[in-house]
Design an enzyme around this catalytic site. Sequence first.
Site, PDB file in Angstrom:
ATOM      1  N   ASP A 259       0.855  -1.198   0.000  1.00 37.78           N
ATOM      2  CA  ASP A 259       0.000   0.000   0.000  1.00 37.78           C
ATOM      3  C   ASP A 259       0.882   1.236   0.000  1.00 37.78           C
ATOM      4  OD1 ASP A 259      -1.764   2.070   0.355  1.00 37.78           O
ATOM      5  OD2 ASP A 259      -2.937   1.067   1.923  1.00 37.78           O
TER       6      ASP A 259
ATOM      7  N   HIS B  68       0.108   8.094   3.705  1.00 35.78           N
ATOM      8  CA  HIS B  68       0.804   7.534   4.853  1.00 35.78           C
ATOM      9  C   HIS B  68       2.293   7.878   4.890  1.00 35.78           C
ATOM     10  CE1 HIS B  68      -2.924   5.398   5.287  1.00 35.78           C
ATOM     11  NE2 HIS B  68      -2.778   4.872   4.083  1.00 35.78           N
TER      12      HIS B  68
ATOM     13  N   ILE C  14      -0.802   9.612   8.282  1.00 39.83           N
ATOM     14  CA  ILE C  14      -1.432   8.719   9.249  1.00 39.83           C
ATOM     15  C   ILE C  14      -1.010   7.274   8.984  1.00 39.83           C
ATOM     16  CG2 ILE C  14      -3.396  10.265   9.575  1.00 39.83           C
ATOM     17  CD1 ILE C  14      -5.017   8.412   7.736  1.00 39.83           C
TER      18      ILE C  14
ATOM     19  N   GLY D  47      -4.867   2.055   7.916  1.00 35.69           N
ATOM     20  CA  GLY D  47      -5.878   1.376   8.716  1.00 35.69           C
ATOM     21  C   GLY D  47      -5.599  -0.114   8.845  1.00 35.69           C
TER      22      GLY D  47
END
Length: 282
Positions: free
Chosen positions: A186, A191, A206, A209
């Site tokens: 990913d 991120h 961030i 998830g």
Amino acid sequence: MALDHDLVGVASEPVERSWRADDVILYALGVGAGAQDPTDELAFTTENTAGVELRVLPTFAVLAAQARTGRRLGDFDPAKLVHAEQAFELHAPLPVDGRVQVVSTVTGIADKGSGALVTTESTAADAETGKPLVTTRSGVFIRGEGGFGRSGSTSDPWALPERAPDEQVRYRTRPEQALVYRLSGDRNPLHADPAFAARGGFERPILHGLCTYGFTGRALLHALCDSDPDRFDAMSGRFSRPVLPGDELVVSIWRDEPGTALFRTATADGWVVIDRGRVRFH
């Protein structure tokens, strides 16, 4: 064009996906295995430790059932997309070296007012035998793409138990956690890239998830399955708030009926980050 509603209900062509030992080890490191004690979790982080067989973390199932289908959901700012919910079911133990055929179907596009919730189901079957290995169900929320007037179905009931957790596991993420996890596939700049994260309304990049999900899955595996991935059957949860790299995670677990449990993951200061969690094991 905004979102392509014609995709709903149409299965993709099968896409081949494969992985090897290095991939499952890198994934385990990306979700924090061995960080607190390098001699722990060697079954997930090494392939040549005497007397220790390499195993695959159950939450790797989500990656095993991911494949690029070549289909686009529509035209929108990718910085406005966040992972909303994730579930998976294992039909057989995950092999260290695997090759599967993945078929993906958009199961719904729901109007949530401020945005749209797009749900997808994917199945991964062993490329040699055709036997099902993994089924995943996921949802992404795309801010600014609502307002088309088609609501989705209500979710299953979930109530927080009125008692203290039966188990509670704490893991601290590392400041560079997202930079390690992104190597599992990913590469969303949300991120890693501060400017891209700012476009999405975040003060800094961030954590993925699914990285938080992987930390949570490790806690469930060790607390409920005696660290045996063959006993882990299914897991689901809803992402309710972003995690920042370096945050400490607290996974609270309530045993339910035999072979099932509820869970919730929060940061150390009490913000819930994965809610409505369910896990099935044997």
